[in-house]
Design a protein around this motif. Structure first.
Motif, mmCIF file in Angstrom:
data_model
loop_
_atom_site.group_PDB
_atom_site.id
_atom_site.type_symbol
_atom_site.label_atom_id
_atom_site.label_comp_id
_atom_site.label_asym_id
_atom_site.label_seq_id
_atom_site.Cartn_x
_atom_site.Cartn_y
_atom_site.Cartn_z
ATOM 1 N N ALA A 159 11.545 66.242 -60.956
ATOM 2 C CA ALA A 159 12.173 66.982 -62.042
ATOM 3 C C ALA A 159 13.688 66.794 -61.950
ATOM 4 N N VAL A 160 14.312 66.434 -63.051
ATOM 5 C CA VAL A 160 15.748 66.196 -63.078
ATOM 6 C C VAL A 160 16.364 66.911 -64.274
ATOM 7 N N SER A 161 17.667 67.095 -64.195
ATOM 8 C CA SER A 161 18.422 67.671 -65.301
ATOM 9 C C SER A 161 19.237 66.566 -65.957
ATOM 10 N N ALA A 162 18.952 66.284 -67.213
ATOM 11 C CA ALA A 162 19.656 65.248 -67.963
ATOM 12 C C ALA A 162 20.446 65.900 -69.089
ATOM 13 N N ASP A 163 21.748 65.978 -68.913
ATOM 14 C CA ASP A 163 22.624 66.626 -69.896
ATOM 15 C C ASP A 163 22.176 68.060 -70.170
ATOM 16 N N GLN A 217 11.831 69.573 -56.265
ATOM 17 C CA GLN A 217 10.847 69.904 -57.299
ATOM 18 C C GLN A 217 10.145 68.647 -57.787
ATOM 19 N N VAL A 218 8.852 68.590 -57.541
ATOM 20 C CA VAL A 218 7.998 67.528 -58.057
ATOM 21 C C VAL A 218 6.942 68.179 -58.930
ATOM 22 N N ASP A 219 6.872 67.791 -60.193
ATOM 23 C CA ASP A 219 5.914 68.359 -61.136
ATOM 24 C C ASP A 219 4.759 67.393 -61.364
ATOM 25 N N ARG A 220 3.579 67.934 -61.434
ATOM 26 C CA ARG A 220 2.402 67.124 -61.774
ATOM 27 C C ARG A 220 2.304 67.022 -63.292
ATOM 28 N N ILE A 221 2.270 65.803 -63.795
ATOM 29 C CA ILE A 221 2.204 65.577 -65.232
ATOM 30 C C ILE A 221 0.732 65.550 -65.647
ATOM 31 N N ILE A 222 0.301 66.612 -66.314
ATOM 32 C CA ILE A 222 -1.105 66.722 -66.706
ATOM 33 C C ILE A 222 -1.442 65.723 -67.809
ATOM 34 N N HIS A 223 -0.561 65.608 -68.775
ATOM 35 C CA HIS A 223 -0.783 64.693 -69.896
ATOM 36 C C HIS A 223 0.452 63.797 -70.046
ATOM 37 N N PRO A 224 0.486 62.632 -69.378
ATOM 38 C CA PRO A 224 1.658 61.754 -69.486
ATOM 39 C C PRO A 224 1.944 61.310 -70.918
ATOM 40 N N GLU A 225 0.864 61.224 -71.734
ATOM 41 C CA GLU A 225 1.065 60.796 -73.121
ATOM 42 C C GLU A 225 1.848 61.824 -73.923
ATOM 43 N N ASN A 283 3.966 73.951 -70.648
ATOM 44 C CA ASN A 283 2.780 74.234 -69.852
ATOM 45 C C ASN A 283 1.586 73.357 -70.226
ATOM 46 N N ASP A 284 1.616 72.752 -71.421
ATOM 47 C CA ASP A 284 0.535 71.866 -71.836
ATOM 48 C C ASP A 284 0.662 70.481 -71.217
ATOM 49 N N VAL A 285 1.822 70.151 -70.689
ATOM 50 C CA VAL A 285 2.082 68.804 -70.178
ATOM 51 C C VAL A 285 2.308 68.798 -68.677
ATOM 52 N N VAL A 286 2.950 69.835 -68.145
ATOM 53 C CA VAL A 286 3.411 69.830 -66.760
ATOM 54 C C VAL A 286 2.710 70.922 -65.958
ATOM 55 N N GLY A 287 2.313 70.570 -64.720
ATOM 56 C CA GLY A 287 1.717 71.530 -63.801
ATOM 57 C C GLY A 287 2.433 71.485 -62.464
ATOM 58 N N THR A 288 1.951 72.276 -61.514
ATOM 59 C CA THR A 288 2.575 72.315 -60.189
ATOM 60 C C THR A 288 2.166 71.109 -59.364
ATOM 61 N N MET A 289 2.941 70.838 -58.336
ATOM 62 C CA MET A 289 2.725 69.697 -57.465
ATOM 63 C C MET A 289 1.346 69.742 -56.816
ATOM 64 N N SER A 290 0.614 68.636 -56.845
ATOM 65 C CA SER A 290 -0.717 68.571 -56.257
ATOM 66 C C SER A 290 -0.629 68.643 -54.734
ATOM 67 N N ALA A 291 -1.689 69.180 -54.111
ATOM 68 C CA ALA A 291 -1.703 69.330 -52.660
ATOM 69 C C ALA A 291 -1.747 67.979 -51.952
ATOM 70 N N THR A 292 -2.254 66.963 -52.627
ATOM 71 C CA THR A 292 -2.350 65.627 -52.020
ATOM 72 C C THR A 292 -1.096 64.793 -52.223
ATOM 73 N N THR A 293 -0.179 65.256 -53.059
ATOM 74 C CA THR A 293 1.060 64.511 -53.318
ATOM 75 C C THR A 293 2.034 64.693 -52.161
ATOM 76 N N GLN A 294 2.656 63.589 -51.747
ATOM 77 C CA GLN A 294 3.608 63.623 -50.651
ATOM 78 C C GLN A 294 4.919 62.973 -51.064
ATOM 79 N N ILE A 295 6.016 63.492 -50.512
ATOM 80 C CA ILE A 295 7.337 62.902 -50.714
ATOM 81 C C ILE A 295 7.682 62.086 -49.475
ATOM 82 N N ARG A 296 8.105 60.853 -49.693
ATOM 83 C CA ARG A 296 8.443 59.958 -48.585
ATOM 84 C C ARG A 296 9.954 59.715 -48.578
#
Length: 274
Positions: A105-109, A187-195, A214-227
């Motif tokens: 998640a980023v802030s753009a302008d 902050q890493v968001d899970r994209i439920i519907h990338p389209e 809320n229709d597009v973005v959800g919370t970070m999945s438990a299996t997702t890792q930041i490297r």
């Protein structure tokens, strides 16, 4: 204008759009975190026209009396290929990669956005010299979340080293070796519907106007890792895209030849009438 000319013109327009999409994929084959785009085609209009008169009742006829009348095909939906890109080791503490589903998640302008590009660097705070932010090469600020779930640009102490674990927890180490756990996590968001996202310049995705977050973005999945110390490469298969480019060019040439042939036939027909 006859049907063959209309079909050729519609097909050329759609193929030209596909050509631009393939060219965009090829141009970003080395872009960090880039996700390739895919397109589908659909009929513009298809109708079954019945042959008039005795042609439909000939004795021994096997095929149907009707024939399809179409007006070409156009490019339909453009989707994002969400496959994981290759992990590249950089050993740079401000380089981050996502292993699994999700986007930074980023802030753009001042607006909410998302990206898979994890090549961040420190940006000093304009109001507090003891603090800094993490930003992409395009200037998008990395967002963080505190324990209450409040989202804001991630603040880190200036002139310290940072360590980020696989869940995004940030620790800073000062010159004396003191380790401090920061109140914000990456902050890493899970994209439920990338389209449901719109791709912008700089490998940035934004929410369309009027769309519900809320229709597009959800919370970070438990299996997702930041490297930390890694970057995710583009998931574009260059050899496949080059083959697709040749196929699209051949299709465009065929449609252009069809248009030219239709124009010649109309010229001949007009000369006969004259």
């Amino acid at each position: 204008m006859n049907n063959s000319m209309i079909s050729a013109m519609v097909a050329m327009s759609g193929i030209q759009q596909k050509l631009g999409m393939v060219s965009d994929n090829i141009a970003n084959a080395d872009t960090v975190g880039y996700k390739g785009k895919q397109a589908t085609f659909e009929d513009v209009f298809t109708a079954v026209k019945q042959q008039p008169g005795a042609a439909s009742a000939l004795p021994g006829r096997v095929t149907g009396a009707g024939y399809n009348l179409g007006f070409g095909a156009r490019m339909g939906d453009v989707t994002m290929n969400t496959a994981q890109g290759e992990m590249q080791t950089t050993n740079n503490p401000t380089d981050l990669a996502i292993q699994g589903d999700g986007m930074f998640a980023v802030s753009a302008d001042g607006k909410q956005g998302w990206t898979r590009e994890g090549s961040f660097h420190f940006v000093p705070s304009a109001t507090d010299p003891t603090k800094a932010f993490m930003a992409t090469d395009q200037g998008y600020l990395l967002m963080g979340k505190n324990a209450r779930g409040v989202s804001a640009p991630l603040e880190v102490p200036a002139k310290t080293s940072i360590q980020i674990d696989d869940k995004g927890v940030v620790r800073s180490t000062d010159g004396a070796g003191k380790i401090t756990v920061l109140p914000q996590s990456v902050q890493v968001d899970r994209i439920i519907h990338p389209e449901g996202l719109t791709q912008m310049d700089g490998n940035l995705f934004m929410l369309p106007t009027g769309a519900n977050l809320n229709d597009v973005v959800g919370t970070m999945s438990a299996t997702t890792q930041i490297r930390q110390g890694f970057l995710e490469g583009s998931n574009v298969d260059l050899s496949a895209e080059m083959s697709e480019l040749i196929t699209v060019q051949r299709a465009y040439q065929l449609a252009a030849r069809t248009l030219s042939s239709s124009d010649n036939m109309m010229s001949i027909t007009n000369s006969i009438r004259g």
